[in-house]
Design an enzyme around this catalytic site. Structure first.
Site, PDB file in Angstrom:
ATOM      1  CD  GLU A 131     -13.377  -2.316  -6.222  1.00 57.08           C
ATOM      2  OE1 GLU A 131     -12.677  -3.309  -5.942  1.00 57.08           O
ATOM      3  OE2 GLU A 131     -13.851  -1.551  -5.359  1.00 57.08           O
ATOM      4  CG  HIS A 197     -12.785  -7.426  -8.249  1.00 55.81           C
ATOM      5  ND1 HIS A 197     -13.594  -8.017  -7.297  1.00 55.81           N
ATOM      6  CD2 HIS A 197     -12.458  -6.217  -7.754  1.00 55.81           C
ATOM      7  CE1 HIS A 197     -13.749  -7.186  -6.274  1.00 55.81           C
ATOM      8  NE2 HIS A 197     -13.062  -6.081  -6.526  1.00 55.81           N
ATOM      9  CG  HIS A 218      -8.624  -5.575  -3.544  1.00 55.16           C
ATOM     10  ND1 HIS A 218      -8.781  -6.573  -4.463  1.00 55.16           N
ATOM     11  CD2 HIS A 218      -9.815  -4.913  -3.515  1.00 55.16           C
ATOM     12  CE1 HIS A 218      -9.996  -6.548  -4.957  1.00 55.16           C
ATOM     13  NE2 HIS A 218     -10.648  -5.548  -4.403  1.00 55.16           N
ATOM     14  CG  ASP A 276     -11.498  -2.248  -0.556  1.00 53.10           C
ATOM     15  OD1 ASP A 276     -12.380  -1.506  -1.050  1.00 53.10           O
ATOM     16  OD2 ASP A 276     -11.480  -3.485  -0.749  1.00 53.10           O
TER      17      ASP A 276
END
EC number: 3.5.1.25
Length: 391
Positions: A131, A197, A218, A276
Site C-alpha cells: 500500500e 488514496h 477501499h 483492512d
C-alpha cells in the site's frame, strides 16, 4: 490419507447454491465431490451434521490482527496473525505493508519469505500487498507523508526481486507522477494494480484503467468522491466494467446503503470484501500501532489521534454476516465477495476461491448463524489455541 467431509451442504459457485454432497480431501487438494449415496470405502470420515461447507475466505488487504502489526512482524508473528485469521474464516491472505522506509519494507519482505518456507496451523500467506509508496499526499490517510514518492519502477523491481515474485498486489494513486505510464510495467512484474488514496480526476483515473489497473482500494474511503460535474476516481471505477472494487463492510467505512450502491453499480462479481484490519482485530479497545502511526480504538473503531480512520478491527467472518445483513441477500449470493472475486483479482482462481475437484482444500464449516465452526487449510484442520489473547 483421505478425509471425507460428509453430512453437509457444499457450496457450488457456478450455481450460487448449497447442495447435499460429500467432499474428499487428500494431500491438501479436493479430490472428489459426490452424491451422499456413493459408498465411502476408505479414509477418515468427518460428519458436519447438516452444516454448510464453503470455500475459505481470501483477504487481500489486511495490516494484521491479534496484537501483531504486519510492518513490525517477525516470521513467528505472521504465523500468529495467520492462525487468528484462520479461526475467523480466512484461509488465504496477502499481508499489506503500509508505506515505510526501504529498509523496513525489505525487512518485512524477508520475514514473509521465512514464514512461507516454514509455518503450521495458520492461514496461507500467499504474498504481499504494497500500500504505497506511490500515493497522493492529499489523500494519504495513515501513510507517512515524508515517505511518499513518484513512480519508481527500479525500487518496485528491487522489492519484487527481494520478495522472489511474491508481491502480488499494489495500491497506487493515478495522479502521482509517472503512475499511469508505469502500470503496464508493473503488471509485467506479476503485480495486480489497484488505484486509491487519490484525488485524481476522471480522465487520469480512466487512463490508469485503460493501462491495466484492475481494482480500487477501499472504495469511497481516502479518495475524492463523486460529483455530477467531476466524477473523479470514484466515478471512473464504478463505471468501468472490468474493475474490481474493494469494500470494507464493517458499517463504519461504508454505510449499508453505500455497500448496496456499489453492488448495484458493479454487480456481485466485481466487488471484493476486504478487512483492512490492523493489529487490534480480535482485541479490546485501546492504544495500538499501524506502521509508524499511533492508533486509538474506541468501540471497535480505529482512528489516528487527529480523528482520521486508520484501518479496521473487522474479520472476514464478521464481514460475511454484515454483507448478508446489509444486502438482504442469501449467504450463497454474497460468498463470491470473499472467495472467487479476490481469487480472480490476484490471478489465483485456478487453485483457490471455490470448491472444485483439483483445487486446494481450503474449506470452512459454517453453522446456521454463519459462525465458523471449523477451518481447513490445504486439507489440514486448524487447531484452536485457547491461550492466545484473541480467544
Amino acid at each position: 490419507m483421505k478425509t471425507w467431509i460428509t453430512g453437509g451442504y457444499v457450496y457450488r459457485y457456478e450455481k450460487r447454491r448449497l447442495e447435499r454432497k460429500n467432499l474428499c480431501m487428500e494431500n491438501g487438494v479436493i479430490t472428489k465431490i459426490c452424491s451422499p449415496s456413493e459408498a465411502i470405502t476408505d479414509g477418515e470420515v468427518y460428519d458436519v451434521k447438516g452444516k454448510a461447507v464453503v470455500p475459505g475466505f481470501i483477504d487481500i488487504h489486511t495490516h494484521g490482527g491479534c496484537g501483531f502489526d504486519v510492518n513490525a512482524a517477525s516470521k513467528e508473528d505472521l504465523e500468529k496473525i495467520g492462525h487468528f485469521f484462520a479461526t475467523q474464516g480466512t484461509t488465504t491472505w496477502l499481508c499489506s505493508i503500509l508505506t515505510d522506509t526501504k529498509e523496513q519494507t525489505e525487512k518485512v519482505i524477508g520475514e514473509v519469505l521465512k514464514h512461507k518456507a516454514d509455518h503450521e496451523n495458520c492461514a496461507d500467506l500467499l504474498g504481499i500487498h504494497l500500500e504505497g509508496p506511490f500515493l497522493s499526499v492529499e489523500f494519504k490517510g495513515a501513510m507517512p507523508e515524508s515517505l511518499l514518492r513518484g513512480a519508481d519502477l527500479d525500487l518496485l523491481k528491487e522489492y519484487q526481486e527481494k520478495a522472489e515474485g511474491n508481491v502480488r498486489y499494489i495500491t497506487v494513486s493515478p495522479e502521482v507522477e509517472g503512475i499511469p505510464e508505469a502500470i503496464p510495467a508493473i503488471r509485467d512484474m506479476g503485480i495486480t494494480v489497484a488505484i486509491g488514496h487519490s484525488g485524481a480526476d476522471y480522465e487520469t483515473s480512466r487512463k490508469c484503467i485503460e493501462n491495466g489497473a484492475m481494482a480500487c482500494t477501499h472504495t469511497c474511503n481516502a479518495m475524492k468522491l463523486f460529483h455530477q460535474h467531476f466524477p473523479a476516481i470514484m466515478g471512473a471505477v464504478l463505471e468501468a466494467d472490468d474493475v474490481y472494487c474493494e469494500a470494507i463492510c464493517d458499517g463504519r467505512h461504508l454505510h449499508p446503503g453505500s455497500v448496496r450502491m456499489i453492488l448495484k453499480a458493479k454487480g456481485y462479481d466485481r466487488v471484493v470484501a476486504v478487512t483492512d484490519s490492523i493489529m487490534a482485530a480480535g482485541l479490546p479497545d485501546g492504544a495500538y500501532k499501524l506502521g509508524v502511526n499511533d492508533v486509538i480504538v474506541e468501540e471497535g473503531d480505529a482512528k489516528l489521534p487527529n480523528g482520521v480512520r486508520a484501518g479496521s478491527t473487522l474479520t472476514t467472518g464478521t464481514a460475511l454476516k454484515r454483507l448478508v445483513e446489509f444486502t438482504g441477500k442469501s449467504m450463497e449470493d454474497v460468498l463470491p465477495l470473499l472467495t472467487m472475486n479476490p481469487a480472480r483479482l490476484i490471478r489465483a482462481e485456478e487453485h483457490i476461491g471455490s470448491l472444485e475437484e483439483g483445487k486446494d482444500a481450503d474449506i470452512l464449516i459454517l453453522d446456521d448463524a454463519y459462525n465458523i465452526t471449523d477451518t481447513f487449510v490445504k486439507g489440514k484442520k486448524i487447531k484452536k489455541q485457547e491461550e492466545t489473547p484473541c480467544h
